[in-house]
Write a protein that holds these residues in place. Structure first.
Motif, short mmCIF file in Angstrom:
data_model
loop_
_atom_site.label_atom_id
_atom_site.label_comp_id
_atom_site.label_asym_id
_atom_site.label_seq_id
_atom_site.Cartn_x
_atom_site.Cartn_y
_atom_site.Cartn_z
N SER A 53 1.20 0.20 -8.44
CA SER A 53 2.13 0.85 -8.93
C SER A 53 1.88 0.95 -10.51
O SER A 53 2.67 1.69 -11.16
N ASN A 54 0.86 0.38 -11.09
CA ASN A 54 0.59 0.49 -12.63
C ASN A 54 1.97 0.03 -13.43
O ASN A 54 2.19 0.64 -14.11
N GLY A 55 2.41 -1.32 -12.68
CA GLY A 55 3.67 -1.86 -13.53
C GLY A 55 4.95 -1.00 -13.25
O GLY A 55 6.06 -1.45 -13.97
N LYS A 56 5.14 -0.07 -12.47
CA LYS A 56 6.19 0.47 -12.20
C LYS A 56 7.32 -0.18 -11.63
O LYS A 56 8.53 0.53 -11.45
N THR A 57 7.09 -1.25 -11.17
CA THR A 57 8.09 -2.07 -10.41
C THR A 57 8.94 -2.85 -11.36
O THR A 57 9.88 -3.55 -11.05
N THR A 67 0.72 -1.21 0.01
CA THR A 67 -0.11 -0.14 -0.11
C THR A 67 0.81 1.06 -0.12
O THR A 67 0.64 2.13 -0.83
N GLU A 68 1.81 1.52 0.97
CA GLU A 68 2.52 2.60 1.20
C GLU A 68 3.69 2.53 -0.08
O GLU A 68 3.94 3.49 -0.67
N GLY A 69 4.47 1.24 -0.37
CA GLY A 69 5.38 1.11 -1.33
C GLY A 69 4.82 1.45 -2.60
O GLY A 69 5.58 2.22 -3.33
N SER A 70 3.87 1.30 -3.09
CA SER A 70 3.37 1.74 -4.29
C SER A 70 2.87 3.26 -4.47
O SER A 70 3.43 3.47 -5.55
N LYS A 71 2.79 3.68 -3.29
CA LYS A 71 2.39 5.37 -3.42
C LYS A 71 3.76 5.97 -3.39
O LYS A 71 4.17 6.80 -4.09
N ILE A 72 4.79 5.35 -2.83
CA ILE A 72 6.29 5.83 -2.95
C ILE A 72 6.66 5.68 -4.50
O ILE A 72 7.19 6.79 -4.86
N THR A 75 10.14 -8.68 -14.01
CA THR A 75 9.89 -8.55 -15.56
C THR A 75 8.52 -8.46 -15.84
O THR A 75 8.17 -8.08 -16.98
N GLY A 76 7.72 -8.63 -14.98
CA GLY A 76 6.10 -8.64 -15.24
C GLY A 76 5.43 -8.63 -14.36
O GLY A 76 5.78 -8.72 -13.06
N ARG A 77 3.79 -8.74 -14.25
CA ARG A 77 2.95 -8.77 -13.11
C ARG A 77 3.12 -9.99 -12.32
O ARG A 77 3.25 -9.84 -11.35
N ASP A 78 3.54 -10.89 -13.02
CA ASP A 78 3.93 -12.13 -11.97
C ASP A 78 5.22 -13.11 -12.68
O ASP A 78 4.83 -14.36 -12.97
N SER A 79 6.08 -12.22 -12.90
CA SER A 79 7.20 -12.91 -13.40
C SER A 79 8.73 -12.05 -13.08
O SER A 79 8.44 -10.93 -12.75
N TYR A 80 9.47 -12.78 -13.09
CA TYR A 80 10.85 -12.28 -12.68
C TYR A 80 11.87 -13.16 -13.21
O TYR A 80 11.66 -14.38 -13.72
N ASP A 91 4.89 -9.67 -5.55
CA ASP A 91 3.69 -9.66 -5.29
C ASP A 91 2.76 -8.95 -6.34
O ASP A 91 3.16 -7.69 -6.56
N PRO A 92 1.97 -9.68 -7.10
CA PRO A 92 1.40 -8.93 -8.21
C PRO A 92 0.62 -7.88 -7.60
O PRO A 92 0.03 -6.75 -8.36
N THR A 93 0.20 -7.73 -6.33
CA THR A 93 -0.61 -6.43 -6.10
C THR A 93 0.26 -5.37 -5.98
O THR A 93 -0.11 -4.35 -6.37
N TYR A 94 1.44 -5.38 -5.85
CA TYR A 94 2.63 -4.38 -5.78
C TYR A 94 2.43 -3.84 -7.25
O TYR A 94 2.63 -2.58 -7.66
N TRP A 95 2.45 -4.64 -8.18
CA TRP A 95 2.45 -4.38 -9.83
C TRP A 95 1.34 -3.60 -9.96
O TRP A 95 1.25 -2.56 -10.66
N ASP A 96 0.15 -4.22 -9.35
CA ASP A 96 -1.20 -3.66 -9.89
C ASP A 96 -1.36 -1.97 -9.40
O ASP A 96 -1.69 -1.13 -10.12
#
Length: 370
Positions: free
Chosen positions: A254-258, A218-223, A361-366, A247-252
């Motif tokens: 942050s709109n893929g910014k991870t 929650t906070e990390g994606s806002k950062i 590398t993607g929503r559910d990939s590394y 975690d796919p939630t982090y990706w979602d």
């Protein structure tokens, strides 16, 4: 939400007495574990996965007819769930509720450090064994009743820092972190903060090459989103720990910014050819979310608890169970869990397993970076 609860089972025992055969009812035991974890709140996505991982492990065991301890006693598993909602007070209330119930052998949880940091000293007061399913908060002085299957900073950090230096040769590194979870660097915030621009502006002034983002999704994606607003995202590389960026939630959020960020995590592979991992991934589809490392932690915690019951030969004696748990050496789902925690010098850290460093590398990939 699915729950698999198994009650008392009745079997048949055949005895031979003075040449006569008699059949009598034999009662199977039930071992009761209490899950004190976050179903709701900002850590709900982590806690829910850990809860579901434990539930799936219990289902696998119960569907196979239960398990037998080294003394020949047979058990099925019962799970109860308490929603701590990422609240210290709720976590402690759940722990005390479990301790007051003589049928409860041990507590599984919590996943959020908010709960585990509060529960850890109380576990010693009420003499209730607890097994955390994802927390990484530093524990200065362990009590004999607290354990965690997570590979936390004291075990993982030395490996990560050595590999990080060898692979990337960083010169200037900044870290923004959640002060309620782990003190590791210089710019801090608290749970439920929403504006991180002041900290990020300070960090930007130091012209870092790397920024460590140690925060829940929650906070990390806002950062990360505010890094983008301030023009930092394309200039600074990101890293984190505990597998949070996977975690796919982090990706979602942050709109893929991870994408492109790196993190260290327990060495696990949801696409492994290991038959148990394949079964876990296939059966996890009964839940509404994808499995992650936190699902694995929940599964592992139940495996570890069952292993201790087998060696302690009890479903009710918390002291015998604690002592068996303290000498755990188990090849569990996705890695080893090893505890060595004598009462005279307790240490609930998992000393087993291994750590990997990966790039998102993607929503559910590394991909592995070493």
């Amino acid at each position: 939400m699915q729950r698999w609860l198994i009650g008392l089972g009745i079997g048949l025992l055949t005895l031979t007495l003075a040449g006569r055969t008699a059949t009598m009812a034999a009662e199977e035991g039930v071992v009761h574990f209490f899950q004190d974890n976050a179903l709701t709140g900002q850590a709900g996505s982590y806690g829910t996965r850990s809860i579901h991982g434990a539930e799936l492990a219990a289902k696998h065991i119960n569907d196979a007819g239960g398990f037998t301890d080294t003394c020949g006693n047979k058990y099925s598993i019962k799970l109860s769930v308490w929603d701590m909602a990422n609240s210290r007070e709720q976590a402690i209330a759940g722990l005390r509720k479990a301790a007051d119930d003589p049928t409860v052998l041990a507590v599984l949880g919590s996943t959020p450090s908010t709960g585990f940091a509060a529960m850890e000293p109380v576990a010693g007061q009420v003499k209730m064994p607890i097994i955390a399913t994802g927390s990484a908060v530093p524990i200065k002085k362990w009590n004999p009743y607290a354990f965690r299957v997570t590979i936390a900073t004291p075990v993982a950090a030395p490996y990560f820092l050595k590999a990080f230096e060898q692979m990337f040769h960083p010169k200037r590194v900044a870290i923004i972190y959640d002060i309620t979870h782990e003190i590791v660097a210089f710019e801090a915030f608290r749970v439920n903060d929403t504006d991180f621009r002041a900290q990020l502006t300070t960090i930007s002034g130091t012209t870092p090459e790397w920024l460590g983002v140690y925060a829940a999704n929650t906070e990390g994606s806002k950062i990360i989103n505010q890094m983008d607003e301030l023009g930092l995202l394309g200039k600074v590389n990101m890293f984190s720990g505990y597998g949070v960026f996977q975690d796919p939630t982090y990706w979602d959020l942050s709109n893929g910014k991870t994408k492109g960020a790196i993190n260290w995590a327990v060495a696990f592979n949801l696409r492994s050819f290991d038959p148990l991992m394949q079964k876990v991934v296939a059966d996890y589809k009964s839940f509404p979310e994808e499995p992650t490392i936190y699902s694995v932690y929940g599964y592992q915690a139940l495996q570890v608890a069952v292993d201790a019951v087998k060696r302690a030969c009890t479903a009710t004696d918390r002291e015998k169970f604690r002592d068996a748990l303290a000498e755990t050496k188990l090849e569990a789902l996705a890695g080893s869990v090893v505890f060595h925690s004598p009462r005279s010098e307790p240490n609930g850290e998992n000393q087993g397993g291994s750590v990997i460093i990966s790039r998102i590398t993607g929503r559910d990939s590394y991909e592995l970076v070493e």
